[in-house]
Scaffold this motif. Structure first.
Motif, PDB file in Angstrom:
ATOM      1  N   VAL A 106     -13.360 -81.073 -58.922  1.00 18.55           N
ATOM      2  CA  VAL A 106     -13.092 -79.645 -59.074  1.00 18.55           C
ATOM      3  C   VAL A 106     -13.965 -78.894 -58.063  1.00 18.55           C
ATOM      4  O   VAL A 106     -15.173 -79.108 -58.008  1.00 18.55           O
ATOM      5  CB  VAL A 106     -13.401 -79.161 -60.507  1.00 18.55           C
ATOM      6  N   VAL A 107     -13.347 -78.040 -57.261  1.00 23.99           N
ATOM      7  CA  VAL A 107     -14.066 -77.279 -56.234  1.00 23.99           C
ATOM      8  C   VAL A 107     -14.081 -75.807 -56.643  1.00 23.99           C
ATOM      9  O   VAL A 107     -13.036 -75.233 -56.954  1.00 23.99           O
ATOM     10  CB  VAL A 107     -13.418 -77.428 -54.845  1.00 23.99           C
ATOM     11  N   CYS A 108     -15.269 -75.202 -56.659  1.00 22.35           N
ATOM     12  CA  CYS A 108     -15.441 -73.820 -57.123  1.00 22.35           C
ATOM     13  C   CYS A 108     -16.218 -73.007 -56.093  1.00 22.35           C
ATOM     14  O   CYS A 108     -16.919 -73.561 -55.246  1.00 22.35           O
ATOM     15  CB  CYS A 108     -16.198 -73.787 -58.453  1.00 22.35           C
ATOM     16  N   GLN A 109     -16.109 -71.675 -56.222  1.00 19.05           N
ATOM     17  CA  GLN A 109     -16.835 -70.779 -55.317  1.00 19.05           C
ATOM     18  C   GLN A 109     -17.875 -69.932 -56.035  1.00 19.05           C
ATOM     19  O   GLN A 109     -18.519 -69.109 -55.388  1.00 19.05           O
ATOM     20  CB  GLN A 109     -15.850 -69.873 -54.571  1.00 19.05           C
ATOM     21  N   ASP A 110     -18.026 -70.103 -57.345  1.00 17.88           N
ATOM     22  CA  ASP A 110     -19.097 -69.387 -58.030  1.00 17.88           C
ATOM     23  C   ASP A 110     -19.768 -70.319 -59.031  1.00 17.88           C
ATOM     24  O   ASP A 110     -19.148 -71.237 -59.569  1.00 17.88           O
ATOM     25  CB  ASP A 110     -18.577 -68.113 -58.717  1.00 17.88           C
ATOM     26  N   ARG A 111     -21.048 -70.074 -59.241  1.00 16.06           N
ATOM     27  CA  ARG A 111     -21.882 -70.971 -60.033  1.00 16.06           C
ATOM     28  C   ARG A 111     -21.421 -71.056 -61.492  1.00 16.06           C
ATOM     29  O   ARG A 111     -21.385 -72.141 -62.082  1.00 16.06           O
ATOM     30  CB  ARG A 111     -23.341 -70.509 -59.975  1.00 16.06           C
ATOM     31  N   GLN A 112     -21.038 -69.916 -62.066  1.00 10.25           N
ATOM     32  CA  GLN A 112     -20.646 -69.910 -63.473  1.00 10.25           C
ATOM     33  C   GLN A 112     -19.416 -70.793 -63.713  1.00 10.25           C
ATOM     34  O   GLN A 112     -19.367 -71.578 -64.669  1.00 10.25           O
ATOM     35  CB  GLN A 112     -20.362 -68.478 -63.948  1.00 10.25           C
ATOM     36  N   ALA A 114     -18.422 -73.250 -61.805  1.00 17.50           N
ATOM     37  CA  ALA A 114     -18.809 -74.630 -61.529  1.00 17.50           C
ATOM     38  C   ALA A 114     -19.521 -75.254 -62.733  1.00 17.50           C
ATOM     39  O   ALA A 114     -19.246 -76.397 -63.105  1.00 17.50           O
ATOM     40  CB  ALA A 114     -19.702 -74.683 -60.293  1.00 17.50           C
ATOM     41  N   GLU A 115     -20.434 -74.503 -63.337  1.00 17.90           N
ATOM     42  CA  GLU A 115     -21.161 -75.012 -64.502  1.00 17.90           C
ATOM     43  C   GLU A 115     -20.211 -75.259 -65.667  1.00 17.90           C
ATOM     44  O   GLU A 115     -20.339 -76.243 -66.400  1.00 17.90           O
ATOM     45  CB  GLU A 115     -22.265 -74.033 -64.897  1.00 17.90           C
ATOM     46  N   TRP A 116     -19.242 -74.355 -65.821  1.00 19.02           N
ATOM     47  CA  TRP A 116     -18.238 -74.529 -66.878  1.00 19.02           C
ATOM     48  C   TRP A 116     -17.381 -75.771 -66.624  1.00 19.02           C
ATOM     49  O   TRP A 116     -17.139 -76.574 -67.530  1.00 19.02           O
ATOM     50  CB  TRP A 116     -17.359 -73.274 -66.949  1.00 19.02           C
ATOM     51  N   ALA A 117     -16.942 -75.938 -65.374  1.00 18.58           N
ATOM     52  CA  ALA A 117     -16.061 -77.053 -65.039  1.00 18.58           C
ATOM     53  C   ALA A 117     -16.768 -78.402 -65.178  1.00 18.58           C
ATOM     54  O   ALA A 117     -16.119 -79.424 -65.420  1.00 18.58           O
ATOM     55  CB  ALA A 117     -15.530 -76.886 -63.617  1.00 18.58           C
ATOM     56  N   ALA A 118     -18.089 -78.418 -65.021  1.00 18.39           N
ATOM     57  CA  ALA A 118     -18.839 -79.671 -65.056  1.00 18.39           C
ATOM     58  C   ALA A 118     -19.064 -80.198 -66.473  1.00 18.39           C
ATOM     59  O   ALA A 118     -19.489 -81.341 -66.646  1.00 18.39           O
ATOM     60  CB  ALA A 118     -20.193 -79.485 -64.367  1.00 18.39           C
ATOM     61  N   ARG A 119     -18.776 -79.378 -67.477  1.00 15.12           N
ATOM     62  CA  ARG A 119     -18.977 -79.846 -68.852  1.00 15.12           C
ATOM     63  C   ARG A 119     -17.992 -80.972 -69.178  1.00 15.12           C
ATOM     64  O   ARG A 119     -16.808 -80.887 -68.857  1.00 15.12           O
ATOM     65  CB  ARG A 119     -18.750 -78.702 -69.838  1.00 15.12           C
ATOM     66  N   LEU A 136     -16.051 -84.474 -61.428  1.00 17.59           N
ATOM     67  CA  LEU A 136     -17.017 -84.198 -60.365  1.00 17.59           C
ATOM     68  C   LEU A 136     -16.790 -82.755 -59.938  1.00 17.59           C
ATOM     69  O   LEU A 136     -15.649 -82.319 -59.799  1.00 17.59           O
ATOM     70  CB  LEU A 136     -16.785 -85.123 -59.172  1.00 17.59           C
ATOM     71  N   VAL A 137     -17.846 -81.999 -59.748  1.00 18.93           N
ATOM     72  CA  VAL A 137     -17.708 -80.578 -59.410  1.00 18.93           C
ATOM     73  C   VAL A 137     -18.504 -80.267 -58.154  1.00 18.93           C
ATOM     74  O   VAL A 137     -19.701 -80.575 -58.063  1.00 18.93           O
ATOM     75  CB  VAL A 137     -18.172 -79.671 -60.575  1.00 18.93           C
ATOM     76  N   ALA A 138     -17.842 -79.663 -57.180  1.00 21.63           N
ATOM     77  CA  ALA A 138     -18.493 -79.203 -55.953  1.00 21.63           C
ATOM     78  C   ALA A 138     -18.451 -77.687 -55.931  1.00 21.63           C
ATOM     79  O   ALA A 138     -17.394 -77.084 -56.114  1.00 21.63           O
ATOM     80  CB  ALA A 138     -17.787 -79.766 -54.722  1.00 21.63           C
ATOM     81  N   MET A 143     -23.472 -77.770 -53.221  1.00 21.59           N
ATOM     82  CA  MET A 143     -23.070 -78.011 -51.835  1.00 21.59           C
ATOM     83  C   MET A 143     -24.175 -77.534 -50.888  1.00 21.59           C
ATOM     84  O   MET A 143     -24.839 -76.530 -51.165  1.00 21.59           O
ATOM     85  CB  MET A 143     -21.761 -77.292 -51.524  1.00 21.59           C
ATOM     86  N   PRO A 144     -24.399 -78.230 -49.775  1.00 19.39           N
ATOM     87  CA  PRO A 144     -25.506 -77.865 -48.892  1.00 19.39           C
ATOM     88  C   PRO A 144     -25.267 -76.526 -48.196  1.00 19.39           C
ATOM     89  O   PRO A 144     -24.132 -76.164 -47.894  1.00 19.39           O
ATOM     90  CB  PRO A 144     -25.529 -79.006 -47.866  1.00 19.39           C
ATOM     91  N   VAL A 145     -26.352 -75.781 -47.980  1.00 21.34           N
ATOM     92  CA  VAL A 145     -26.307 -74.568 -47.157  1.00 21.34           C
ATOM     93  C   VAL A 145     -26.649 -75.009 -45.737  1.00 21.34           C
ATOM     94  O   VAL A 145     -27.803 -75.301 -45.429  1.00 21.34           O
ATOM     95  CB  VAL A 145     -27.303 -73.510 -47.669  1.00 21.34           C
ATOM     96  N   ILE A 146     -25.638 -75.079 -44.878  1.00 19.82           N
ATOM     97  CA  ILE A 146     -25.823 -75.646 -43.536  1.00 19.82           C
ATOM     98  C   ILE A 146     -26.011 -74.521 -42.532  1.00 19.82           C
ATOM     99  O   ILE A 146     -25.073 -73.777 -42.227  1.00 19.82           O
ATOM    100  CB  ILE A 146     -24.627 -76.534 -43.156  1.00 19.82           C
ATOM    101  N   LYS A 147     -27.237 -74.423 -42.010  1.00 22.68           N
ATOM    102  CA  LYS A 147     -27.550 -73.390 -41.013  1.00 22.68           C
ATOM    103  C   LYS A 147     -28.144 -74.003 -39.747  1.00 22.68           C
ATOM    104  O   LYS A 147     -28.696 -73.289 -38.925  1.00 22.68           O
ATOM    105  CB  LYS A 147     -28.508 -72.355 -41.612  1.00 22.68           C
ATOM    106  N   ASP A 148     -28.000 -75.317 -39.632  1.00 19.62           N
ATOM    107  CA  ASP A 148     -28.447 -76.020 -38.440  1.00 19.62           C
ATOM    108  C   ASP A 148     -27.209 -76.535 -37.703  1.00 19.62           C
ATOM    109  O   ASP A 148     -26.403 -77.280 -38.279  1.00 19.62           O
ATOM    110  CB  ASP A 148     -29.352 -77.187 -38.824  1.00 19.62           C
ATOM    111  N   VAL A 149     -27.047 -76.138 -36.442  1.00 23.56           N
ATOM    112  CA  VAL A 149     -25.844 -76.466 -35.680  1.00 23.56           C
ATOM    113  C   VAL A 149     -25.671 -77.973 -35.532  1.00 23.56           C
ATOM    114  O   VAL A 149     -24.559 -78.501 -35.676  1.00 23.56           O
ATOM    115  CB  VAL A 149     -25.876 -75.783 -34.293  1.00 23.56           C
TER     116      VAL A 149
END
Length: 291
Positions: A106-112, A114-119, A136-138, A143-149
């Motif tokens: 399950v792929v989500c864009q907000d923490r709430q 994602a936490e619900w889906a992971a139960r 499995l929830v992403a 998910m990593p915060v990628i700020k290195d090129v």
């Protein structure tokens, strides 16, 4: 109605099936990299009036553990109906594909969400659970915060999914800037789908305009449909400015409504027609005739 972010969050796995093994590693689950992957039909409807569809369905082949079925769901908000749908998907797919192992991502864009889906979803009595589903929830929580090129270049598909899941991150501008810079050395067949998927995944959020601005900085670098759209917008803006200048030089009076009509027009062909008429017209009415 299916939203653009919804589509991007699962369609990226269709474009880059090997992405799942990297995502599972991020989620702390050791899934071997695929040897091959096949997109399967997403229709899970049986001969009944209830239609059921999973967002993306892949058959993944691995060297170490054989084949498994991967069901991917993009989830924009909490939905209690999923407590019934997701276990059905997994059970049905397990039966339909000859007992192959089935994983649900399950792929989500907000923490709430994602936490619900992971139960864990359980079916049975309190004292004895007949079935327990562990998706499995992403999402932005893991998910990593990628700020290195350099890091983004190592895995552009993962960097794209990470940017989409962090669409609401206050630092999303830096994340998108990193992704854009990482794409500069990538071949065209890689950059085009990533540019489009990122735009789709950001939807109508403010970050979507930030992404458009980054692509617009050097549109010659990008060949995708979105960059072509930006180029068309630039051409339209240039023609609008030229039309206003020509009409001013020729002394043709314009009302506020006329100016707004010109500055808000995004059709390059229509603006070109107005420009041609403005060269000989004696009034604004002549410029806009039959438009």
């Amino acid at each position: 109605m299916v939203s653009s972010p919804h589509e991007a969050m699962h369609r990226i796995f269709q474009e880059y099936p090997g992405l799942f093994s990297r995502v599972s590693e991020v989620l702390g689950v050791d899934i071997p990299p695929p040897v091959s992957a096949t997109v399967l039909p997403t229709d899970l409807t049986e001969n009944s009036p209830v239609e059921r569809r999973v967002d993306t369905l892949l058959r993944i082949e691995t060297q170490e553990e054989g084949a498994f079925v991967l069901a991917i769901e993009a989830q924009g908000k909490k939905d209690p109906r999923k407590a019934a749908s997701w276990p059905y998907y997994v059970s049905y797919l397990h039966s339909r594909y000859g007992g192959l192992p089935v994983l649900l991502l399950v792929v989500c864009q907000d923490r709430q969400t994602a936490e619900w889906a992971a139960r864990p979803l359980t079916i049975g009595l309190r004292r004895w659970q007949t079935l327990t589903l562990n998706p499995l929830v992403a999402g932005p929580h893991n998910m990593p915060v990628i700020k290195d090129v350099a890091e983004a270049r190592k895995d552009l598909a993962l960097a794209t999914l990470a940017a989409i899941t962090h669409a609401d991150n206050p630092d999303v501008g830096a994340i998108l800037k990193t992704l854009s810079a990482a794409l500069r050395d990538a071949p065209e067949n890689i950059t085009d789908p990533i540019v489009e998927l990122t735009a789709q995944g950001l939807g109508s959020r403010p970050a979507a305009q930030q992404w458009r601005n980054l692509v617009a900085v050097d549109t010659s670098f990008y060949k995708s449909a979105m960059s072509e759209e930006i180029r068309d917008e630039g051409r339209a803006e240039g023609r609008a400015e030229g039309l206003l200048l020509l009409l001013g030089v020729r002394g043709i009076a314009l009302t506020d409504a006329d100016r707004e009509k010109i500055t808000t027009c995004t059709d390059p062909r229509l603006l070109h027609a107005w420009l041609q008429r403005a060269a000989t017209a004696v009034s604004a009415e002549e410029v806009f005739r039959a438009s």
